[in-house]
Design an enzyme around this catalytic site. Sequence first.
Site, short mmCIF file in Angstrom:
data_model
loop_
_atom_site.label_atom_id
_atom_site.label_comp_id
_atom_site.label_asym_id
_atom_site.label_seq_id
_atom_site.Cartn_x
_atom_site.Cartn_y
_atom_site.Cartn_z
N GLY A 38 99.08 51.18 10.91
CA GLY A 38 97.90 50.74 10.17
C GLY A 38 97.39 49.42 10.71
O GLY A 38 97.97 48.84 11.63
N THR A 73 98.77 44.12 7.00
CA THR A 73 98.78 44.91 5.77
C THR A 73 100.16 44.96 5.11
O THR A 73 100.33 45.64 4.10
CB THR A 73 98.29 46.35 6.05
OG1 THR A 73 98.95 46.83 7.22
CG2 THR A 73 96.80 46.38 6.26
N GLY A 74 101.13 44.28 5.69
CA GLY A 74 102.43 44.18 5.03
C GLY A 74 103.53 45.03 5.64
O GLY A 74 104.55 45.28 4.98
N LYS A 75 103.37 45.44 6.90
CA LYS A 75 104.38 46.30 7.52
C LYS A 75 105.70 45.54 7.72
O LYS A 75 106.77 46.05 7.38
CB LYS A 75 103.85 46.83 8.87
CG LYS A 75 102.59 47.70 8.69
CD LYS A 75 102.10 48.28 9.98
CE LYS A 75 101.39 47.30 10.86
NZ LYS A 75 100.14 46.76 10.27
N HIS A 80 65.85 34.53 9.02
CA HIS A 80 66.79 35.58 9.43
C HIS A 80 67.71 35.99 8.26
O HIS A 80 67.82 37.17 7.92
CB HIS A 80 67.61 35.05 10.62
CG HIS A 80 68.56 36.05 11.20
ND1 HIS A 80 68.31 36.71 12.39
CD2 HIS A 80 69.75 36.52 10.77
CE1 HIS A 80 69.31 37.52 12.66
NE2 HIS A 80 70.19 37.42 11.69
N GLU A 81 68.33 34.98 7.63
CA GLU A 81 69.28 35.28 6.55
C GLU A 81 68.54 35.86 5.33
O GLU A 81 69.05 36.76 4.66
CB GLU A 81 70.07 34.03 6.13
CG GLU A 81 70.93 33.42 7.23
CD GLU A 81 71.85 34.41 7.93
OE1 GLU A 81 72.28 35.39 7.30
OE2 GLU A 81 72.12 34.21 9.13
N HIS A 90 68.07 39.56 5.88
CA HIS A 90 69.27 40.36 5.54
C HIS A 90 69.35 40.55 4.02
O HIS A 90 69.58 41.65 3.53
CB HIS A 90 70.54 39.61 5.96
CG HIS A 90 70.84 39.67 7.43
ND1 HIS A 90 70.90 40.83 8.15
CD2 HIS A 90 71.13 38.67 8.32
CE1 HIS A 90 71.21 40.56 9.40
NE2 HIS A 90 71.34 39.24 9.54
N ASP A 98 74.74 41.21 14.81
CA ASP A 98 74.17 42.28 13.96
C ASP A 98 73.95 43.54 14.79
O ASP A 98 74.23 44.65 14.34
CB ASP A 98 72.82 41.84 13.37
CG ASP A 98 72.94 40.57 12.56
OD1 ASP A 98 74.01 40.35 11.98
OD2 ASP A 98 71.95 39.80 12.51
P1 ATP Z 1 100.87 43.01 12.00
O1 ATP Z 1 100.49 44.44 12.15
O2 ATP Z 1 99.80 42.09 12.48
O3 ATP Z 1 102.24 42.67 12.53
P2 ATP Z 1 101.87 43.30 9.32
O4 ATP Z 1 101.27 44.56 8.81
O5 ATP Z 1 103.26 43.36 9.79
O6 ATP Z 1 100.91 42.68 10.42
P3 ATP Z 1 102.84 41.29 7.57
O7 ATP Z 1 103.32 40.38 8.65
O8 ATP Z 1 103.87 42.09 6.86
O9 ATP Z 1 101.71 42.22 8.18
O10 ATP Z 1 102.01 40.48 6.50
C1 ATP Z 1 101.60 39.15 6.70
C2 ATP Z 1 101.62 38.40 5.39
O11 ATP Z 1 100.62 38.91 4.51
C3 ATP Z 1 102.92 38.56 4.63
O12 ATP Z 1 103.87 37.62 5.02
C4 ATP Z 1 102.48 38.35 3.19
O13 ATP Z 1 102.40 36.98 2.92
C5 ATP Z 1 101.08 38.90 3.18
N1 ATP Z 1 101.04 40.30 2.67
C6 ATP Z 1 100.59 41.39 3.33
N2 ATP Z 1 100.67 42.48 2.57
C7 ATP Z 1 101.21 42.09 1.39
C8 ATP Z 1 101.56 42.76 0.18
N3 ATP Z 1 101.37 44.07 0.03
N4 ATP Z 1 102.08 42.03 -0.85
C9 ATP Z 1 102.26 40.71 -0.72
N5 ATP Z 1 101.96 40.02 0.40
C10 ATP Z 1 101.43 40.68 1.44
#
Ligand code: ATP
Length: 519
Positions: A128, A132-134, A347-348, A351, A422
């Site tokens: 993803g 996004t929190g992976k 311009h703004e 939009h 744009d």
């Molecule tokens: P990349 O693909 O760039 O490595 P990633 O998907 O691994 O990014 P993370 O490193 O896990 O992303 O997330 C970065 C920070 O964003 C985390 O340390 C946290 O602070 C915050 N974060 C992201 N998703 C969440 C979530 N679902 N809940 C709480 N905090 C989050």
Amino acid sequence: MKKKVILILFIVSLVISSFVAYENLFISNFNSHFDSLFRISVWALTIFLLVYYLKLDGNPQLAPSSISTEKNLEENTKDKNNSNVSFDDVAGLDEIKEELHEIIDFINNSEKYKKMGAKIPKGILFYGPPGTGKTLLAKAVAGETNSFFLYSCGSEFVEKYVGVGAKRIRTLYEKAKKNAPSIIFIDELDAIGCKRNLDSNNEKDQTLNQLLVEMDGFNDNNNIVVIGATNRLDLLDEALLRPGRFDRHIFVGNPNLKAREEIFKVHIRNKPIDSSVKIKELSKKTHGFSGAQLANIANEAAILAVRNNKDKIDILDFNSAIERVVAGLEIKHPSVLEKEKKVVAIHESGHAIVGKILSVDMIQKISIIPRGQALGYVLKFPDEERYLHTRNELVNKIKVLLGGRAAEQVIFNEITTGAKDDLVKATEIADKMVCDYGMSLLGNIAIKDKYKYYNIGKIEKEIKKIIDSSYEETVNIIKENIKLLHEISSYLLEHETMDSEELENICFNIKENIFTTVT
Ligand code: ATP
């Protein structure tokens, strides 16, 4: 160090042999057996030292490089061995957490599963967009299972020396086995795991092969789970994705409204928050933001509150933080010419008017204060979470993007470079409409990259048709609402920013202008 000693010995030996040769030629006529032996030994030693030195020099980096990189790997994983992250720290990804509970149970109660003859899933793949929190999820799995957490990044294994990457994979697994139960997390998996026929780099192939061997090889009692993460699932080699390897693919996308609310709650947990801050409102304003961006906003807001000597973080701090994340740093003393300011205001306003008339997104703020690379911007967010878009909605988005240029054209009968971004965004939407969504006269087809090459002329023609007709209609909207355009731009020139309330007031006062164009 060793190289230096050999070099010094070689130079000394070379000086002695030159001296001996000089004596031999010009000074004496040595005949004795001892002298000959001495000369030969000195020369032999010189040649030996030269060969030894060249050998060291010819292969200078391999040994030190691999040693130092092993050290790097150790260092990289050192602080991350015991994860103190739990599922409570991961907000809004409930379905994924549920899916991972099984893996956690597997590790925590492995006997139960072994009795049934079930094997622990070896690999999980998170894919993803970035932020996004992976990584956070992988750390949480380690935290919940009290496992040894080994963090590594795909690019750490990419070396030009054949065999180094493969050796690092072996080292990683050895460490994981020694400390089992372990979670090995490989970020940017695509750096080593991309399709082998696309990238015939021998070193990368060896590294990937080693990873496959290790994944196949470790025995079922080891309690090692490998979690990979990538932004590009489509690039990965089939062999990595087959059952028994990374066979569980979990999409981790940008959070929806509810998830954003929960992520905000996690990140304001230990912060003093003023009652003016309404988390629901903040979540609405941050549509399309990743978890990392939301965490950043909470942190930026706290920094701003400290800078302004406040006791609590209020809504103004959050709003400024959002602007900073969306549009970049505010430029304190911009050197924008007065006539350029007027162009930016027009311009703004262009939009904003097109957005308002076509009801595309809620306008939160219009500004002509330069931020980052932008001379002005319109801050807006969708009034509802949408997953599907009609053709008409996409065309309207293009019109809003073209609104700035159309306003310049109508007012000054001249266009500027200000519409660069744009145009890129509008063309991207039109490209997707033609090639991905089958929304052009080319028909209901998705055009893959390999076909794009042969049909580029036809594709460009369709994209241009969409953009040209949208532009024409946008110019008409601007012309029909020219009074409103002047009102908004004059306000902006005087006050520099306009919020949603002020925009509503101006629109209300010139209501008849709006009614002329609502379709
Ligand atoms: P990349 O693909 O760039 O490595 P990633 O998907 O691994 O990014 P993370 O490193 O896990 O992303 O997330 C970065 C920070 O964003 C985390 O340390 C946290 O602070 C915050 N974060 C992201 N998703 C969440 C979530 N679902 N809940 C709480 N905090 C989050």
